[in-house]
Design an enzyme around this catalytic site. Structure first.
Site, mmCIF file in Angstrom:
data_model
loop_
_atom_site.group_PDB
_atom_site.id
_atom_site.type_symbol
_atom_site.label_atom_id
_atom_site.label_comp_id
_atom_site.label_asym_id
_atom_site.label_seq_id
_atom_site.Cartn_x
_atom_site.Cartn_y
_atom_site.Cartn_z
ATOM 1 N N HIS A 232 0.829 -1.200 0.000
ATOM 2 C CA HIS A 232 0.000 0.000 0.000
ATOM 3 C C HIS A 232 0.867 1.256 0.000
ATOM 4 C CE1 HIS A 232 0.809 -0.766 4.283
ATOM 5 N NE2 HIS A 232 0.696 0.532 4.449
ATOM 6 N N ASP A 234 0.838 5.079 1.701
ATOM 7 C CA ASP A 234 0.195 5.815 2.795
ATOM 8 C C ASP A 234 -0.535 7.065 2.313
ATOM 9 O OD1 ASP A 234 1.087 3.917 4.536
ATOM 10 O OD2 ASP A 234 2.761 5.097 5.325
ATOM 11 N N HIS A 290 5.035 0.022 -0.020
ATOM 12 C CA HIS A 290 5.604 -0.884 0.978
ATOM 13 C C HIS A 290 4.582 -1.887 1.496
ATOM 14 C CE1 HIS A 290 3.866 2.482 3.308
ATOM 15 N NE2 HIS A 290 3.575 1.546 4.214
ATOM 16 N N ARG A 300 5.130 -9.327 17.167
ATOM 17 C CA ARG A 300 5.822 -8.114 16.701
ATOM 18 C C ARG A 300 5.074 -6.890 17.199
ATOM 19 N NH1 ARG A 300 5.236 -4.454 12.290
ATOM 20 N NH2 ARG A 300 7.067 -4.111 10.962
#
Length: 321
Positions: A232, A234, A290, A300
């Site tokens: 995607h 941003d 990214h 995570r």
């Protein structure tokens, strides 16, 4: 006449022997040429094999490149190294032209940066505990849980709730004023680092939404909100974003496997391996397409903190009300 016949016979025999000798010489010459050709070919093959093995060995020793199903991948930041200040400039996309520009802030210099020196590992552990405390109130049924201290948005099952309204006074027993002060302090350091790297004034940048903690594990996705791994942009997803940052709160290969951040450039992928206290930041346009790899094991933690140049889209630091 008999002696003449014997002489002729010896001459014929001598000629025949000469022909056989010449034929044998040709065969030997052909064999030598063939042997030399094979030797040269073998030497060339050995040379090519040596060069290829040297390249592969160099890559393995440097650890900077590896081959995956998606092609060549370059590691911009290894989890085992301490990066003081690394910046890679890339050409800006045209995404910013479709939005109002703010001189001295809207990106004209684009790129991506990494630093391990503005936030300590101790501070990262402290702010991770804030995420753990907040997410203990809920959490997604799938693999990705979100906690937004600004809006109060919290993953709960397959939905989101406003934790401030949903849990009321219980929130005050979970968080402290010190937690929110630490959050604000670290946000300011990240903002100053971004401004320094891109040559703009930090006062021209404004915190914008959504800014949130994320907790990702290998649970099966239950809703589209759990599918964090899709590529995607941003600036396309959130029009207000001009600069995006990620503060990592756990360690790649120690706390979790998979889950690396991947810049998807033409012809190659470039990854950042998370490390507690590491800050990765970049301009938010399509020059920085990214995704995040799927987490294969462990958990995570990270915080996404984003900034806008448009004051109309700015938000304040979260407060414990």
């Amino acid at each position: 006449m008999a002696p003449q016949r014997r002489a002729g016979s010896r001459t014929a025999e001598s000629g025949s022997a000469g022909m056989e000798a010449r034929a044998e010489a040709r065969r030997r010459l052909s064999s030598v040429i063939k042997g030399n050709s094979q030797k040269v070919s073998h030497q060339k093959w050995l040379k090519v094999a040596f060069l290829l093995s040297s390249v592969v060995l160099g890559c393995l020793l440097s650890g900077s490149y590896f081959f995956s199903e998606e092609g060549v991948t370059e590691v911009l930041g290894h989890y085992g190294e301490i990066i003081e200040d690394r910046f890679i400039e890339v050409p800006c996309s045209e995404d910013y032209d479709s939005h109002k520009r703010f001189e001295g802030c809207t990106p004209r210099k684009c790129g991506r940066g990494i630093t391990d020196t503005i936030i300590s590992r101790v501070e990262a552990e402290r702010i991770r505990r804030i995420a753990e405390k907040g997410l203990s109130l809920g959490g997604s049924d799938g693999g990705a849980s979100i906690l937004d201290l600004h809006s109060g948005a919290l993953s709960l099952g397959k939905h989101f709730v406003d934790m401030y309204r949903y849990f009321g006074d219980k929130v005050h027993n979970i968080f402290s004023e010190e937690d929110f002060h630490l959050y604000s302090e670290l946000r300011q350091r990240i903002q100053q680092q971004i401004a320094l790297s891109f040559g703009i004034s930090s006062s021209s940048m404004y915190l914008t939404k959504p800014t949130f903690f994320s907790r990702i594990n290998n649970s099966e996705a239950k809703t589209t909100h759990d599918e964090y791994w899709h590529p995607h942009i941003d600036k396309v997803t959130y029009g207000s974003f001009d600069y995006t940052s990620l503060l990592y709160l756990s360690d790649y290969t120690e706390d979790f496997g998979g889950g690396r951040f991947v810049f998807m450039d033409e012809g190659a992928n470039r990854t950042v391996e998370p490390r507690a206290g590491r800050v990765s930041f970049f301009t938010s346009g399509s020059e920085n397409l990214h995704r995040v790899e799927k987490v294969h094991w462990g958990t995570r933690y990270a915080i996404t903190i984003s900034f806008t140049c448009n004051p109309d889209h700015g938000i304040g630091d979260p407060v414990l009300t």
